[in-house]
Design an enzyme around this catalytic site. Sequence first.
Site, PDB file in Angstrom:
ATOM      1  N   ASN A   1       0.870  -1.178   0.000  1.00  0.00           N
ATOM      2  CA  ASN A   1       0.000   0.000   0.000  1.00  0.00           C
ATOM      3  C   ASN A   1       0.904   1.223   0.000  1.00  0.00           C
ATOM      4  O   ASN A   1       1.424   1.626   1.036  1.00  0.00           O
ATOM      5  CB  ASN A   1      -0.893  -0.042   1.244  1.00  0.00           C
TER       6      ASN A   1
ATOM      7  N   LYS B   1       3.341   0.925   3.091  1.00  0.00           N
ATOM      8  CA  LYS B   1       2.965  -0.105   4.068  1.00  0.00           C
ATOM      9  C   LYS B   1       3.055  -1.452   3.354  1.00  0.00           C
ATOM     10  O   LYS B   1       2.614  -1.582   2.217  1.00  0.00           O
ATOM     11  CB  LYS B   1       1.526   0.101   4.554  1.00  0.00           C
TER      12      LYS B   1
ATOM     13  N   ARG C   1      -2.515  -2.190  -3.496  1.00  0.00           N
ATOM     14  CA  ARG C   1      -3.700  -1.374  -3.310  1.00  0.00           C
ATOM     15  C   ARG C   1      -3.626  -0.195  -4.270  1.00  0.00           C
ATOM     16  O   ARG C   1      -2.647   0.553  -4.264  1.00  0.00           O
ATOM     17  CB  ARG C   1      -3.765  -0.854  -1.878  1.00  0.00           C
TER      18      ARG C   1
ATOM     19  N   HIS D   1     -12.916   2.667  -0.249  1.00  0.00           N
ATOM     20  CA  HIS D   1     -12.898   1.680   0.848  1.00  0.00           C
ATOM     21  C   HIS D   1     -13.531   0.352   0.413  1.00  0.00           C
ATOM     22  O   HIS D   1     -14.047  -0.395   1.246  1.00  0.00           O
ATOM     23  CB  HIS D   1     -13.679   2.179   2.089  1.00  0.00           C
TER      24      HIS D   1
ATOM     25  N   ASN E   1      -9.644   6.955   9.915  1.00  0.00           N
ATOM     26  CA  ASN E   1      -9.322   8.362   9.669  1.00  0.00           C
ATOM     27  C   ASN E   1     -10.208   8.885   8.553  1.00  0.00           C
ATOM     28  O   ASN E   1     -10.822   9.930   8.666  1.00  0.00           O
ATOM     29  CB  ASN E   1      -7.854   8.518   9.314  1.00  0.00           C
TER      30      ASN E   1
ATOM     31  N   ARG F   1     -11.567  15.580   7.114  1.00  0.00           N
ATOM     32  CA  ARG F   1     -12.412  15.955   5.963  1.00  0.00           C
ATOM     33  C   ARG F   1     -13.829  16.270   6.418  1.00  0.00           C
ATOM     34  O   ARG F   1     -14.368  15.614   7.297  1.00  0.00           O
ATOM     35  CB  ARG F   1     -12.475  14.817   4.945  1.00  0.00           C
TER      36      ARG F   1
ATOM     37  N   GLY G   1     -14.852   2.487  14.470  1.00  0.00           N
ATOM     38  CA  GLY G   1     -15.972   1.542  14.496  1.00  0.00           C
ATOM     39  C   GLY G   1     -15.710   0.336  15.382  1.00  0.00           C
ATOM     40  O   GLY G   1     -16.598  -0.146  16.082  1.00  0.00           O
TER      41      GLY G   1
ATOM     42  N   GLU H   1      -8.028  -5.189   5.283  1.00  0.00           N
ATOM     43  CA  GLU H   1      -7.891  -4.860   3.870  1.00  0.00           C
ATOM     44  C   GLU H   1      -6.725  -5.598   3.227  1.00  0.00           C
ATOM     45  O   GLU H   1      -6.795  -5.982   2.063  1.00  0.00           O
ATOM     46  CB  GLU H   1      -7.747  -3.336   3.715  1.00  0.00           C
TER      47      GLU H   1
HETATM   48  P1  ADP Z   1      -6.925   4.457   8.843  1.00  0.00           P
HETATM   49  O1  ADP Z   1      -8.105   5.038   8.119  1.00  0.00           O
HETATM   50  O2  ADP Z   1      -5.713   5.339   8.813  1.00  0.00           O
HETATM   51  O3  ADP Z   1      -6.646   3.012   8.511  1.00  0.00           O
HETATM   52  P2  ADP Z   1      -7.852   3.443  11.384  1.00  0.00           P
HETATM   53  O4  ADP Z   1      -8.862   2.516  10.831  1.00  0.00           O
HETATM   54  O5  ADP Z   1      -6.678   2.889  12.084  1.00  0.00           O
HETATM   55  O6  ADP Z   1      -7.380   4.526  10.351  1.00  0.00           O
HETATM   56  O7  ADP Z   1      -8.640   4.426  12.400  1.00  0.00           O
HETATM   57  C1  ADP Z   1      -8.012   5.470  13.050  1.00  0.00           C
HETATM   58  C2  ADP Z   1      -9.006   6.101  14.026  1.00  0.00           C
HETATM   59  O8  ADP Z   1      -9.416   5.120  14.985  1.00  0.00           O
HETATM   60  C3  ADP Z   1      -8.436   7.270  14.828  1.00  0.00           C
HETATM   61  O9  ADP Z   1      -9.374   8.333  14.857  1.00  0.00           O
HETATM   62  C4  ADP Z   1      -8.310   6.681  16.221  1.00  0.00           C
HETATM   63  O10 ADP Z   1      -8.478   7.658  17.210  1.00  0.00           O
HETATM   64  C5  ADP Z   1      -9.446   5.705  16.255  1.00  0.00           C
HETATM   65  N1  ADP Z   1      -9.261   4.743  17.328  1.00  0.00           N
HETATM   66  C6  ADP Z   1      -8.332   3.786  17.443  1.00  0.00           C
HETATM   67  N2  ADP Z   1      -8.448   3.157  18.649  1.00  0.00           N
HETATM   68  C7  ADP Z   1      -9.474   3.762  19.298  1.00  0.00           C
HETATM   69  C8  ADP Z   1     -10.089   3.592  20.573  1.00  0.00           C
HETATM   70  N3  ADP Z   1      -9.671   2.655  21.426  1.00  0.00           N
HETATM   71  N4  ADP Z   1     -11.136   4.390  20.892  1.00  0.00           N
HETATM   72  C9  ADP Z   1     -11.557   5.349  20.038  1.00  0.00           C
HETATM   73  N5  ADP Z   1     -11.025   5.556  18.836  1.00  0.00           N
HETATM   74  C10 ADP Z   1     -10.008   4.776  18.461  1.00  0.00           C
END
Ligand code: ADP
Length: 380
Positions: free
Chosen positions: A8, A15, A73, A162, A193, A223, A314, A366
């Site tokens: 990626n 990555k 990716r 996504h 993110n 965003r 999530g 992913e």
């Molecule tokens: P990316 O889109 O870069 O792959 P991720 O899926 O890793 O991102 O999601 C990152 C987000 O998940 C950040 O906003 C982070 O704060 C949130 N996050 C990760 N762990 C927790 C947690 N324990 N509680 C709340 N938010 C979390």
Amino acid sequence: MSRVLVLNCGSSSVKYRLLDVPRSPEPEPVVVASGVVERIGEDAPGAPRDHAEALSAALAGLPLDGLTAVGHRVVHGGLTFTAPALVDDVVVAAIAELVPLAPLHNPANLAGIEVARALLPGVPQVAVFDTAFHRTLPAAASTYAIDAATAERFGIHRYGFHGTSHAIVSRRTAALLDRPLAEVNTITLHLGNGASACAVEGGRSVATSMGLSPLEGLVMGTRSGDLDPAIIFHLHRVAGMPIEEIDELLNRRSGLVGLAGVNDMRALLARRATGDPAAALAFEVYCRRIRSYVGAYYAELGRLDAITFTAGVGENAPAVRAAALAGLDRLGIEVDAARNDAPERGARVISPPDAPVAVCVVPTDEEWEIASQTLGVLAA
Ligand code: ADP
């Protein structure tokens, strides 16, 4: 057994994950190695000069003997790619043609492909597109209501993103519920993110919140998601902002960071807990947007079997899950507080037993989806 390298390549990072995939009907991959090389092109000691240097560094220590394939990716496949593609010169040229639609992402993805082809000659390379899963969108869902000839000429279209995540998570939801994929209607909520919602009807994407670009839809870390397009004209005409600055404002200084000064959900929740009103409002705006999409996609699907939360927020933020679905019990949507708050990690149901709509938390993967689509292309 197959060994697949998943790459990626972003504009400033690479990555990678090396996976061993056993030959079995439902293979469980083994992660042999994974990592990230960052700060590509930064003027700092030790920072890799370009993607070639970064990728060489990443591959240097990896056991690549007998490598079956490389899965890349690729963010934007436009309307050209409805499925993953075995990389050749024609595919590379087609990805390059899509650069205007994804000016930050596709050039980096292409650099990764070119470098990997040079470093690993003879190993098949497969491009897996973020947009491909959404090519099943009906025309009514993918068409913007603007002048049709202009849209056609400039490729103005809902592409969606996504896709690998929505694909694997909707499949895993059906498996979790022990039902055939073709019979399950799911709303998948990828909250990382970047964030997007997808209505999946029997395994096919029929609506999704990101559009021409990943800017549309849900509120994200940096965003804005949905807004009145006239805000852009207003900022340009009245505030005198150049288009580049508005682009930067909406992509990098909006969403949670714009509203509350932090883009990380953990930091936002911590501030909200101290009574910070800006953090509280940002949380409400974020969750309300999710709820609106759930309502819209429920209407779109007609019958809803599951709502699934995935990605960093999530999977890990029960407060977001509870707030986003609050007040929807008349629609059969309920979150069980004890299940939601339980410190579990795997795929799980968090609605009460026998609820009409199963609310689920399903970890996304992913890289595994890219590896499995890569092997699918080789098998075909
Ligand atoms: P990316 O889109 O870069 O792959 P991720 O899926 O890793 O991102 O999601 C990152 C987000 O998940 C950040 O906003 C982070 O704060 C949130 N996050 C990760 N762990 C927790 C947690 N324990 N509680 C709340 N938010 C979390």
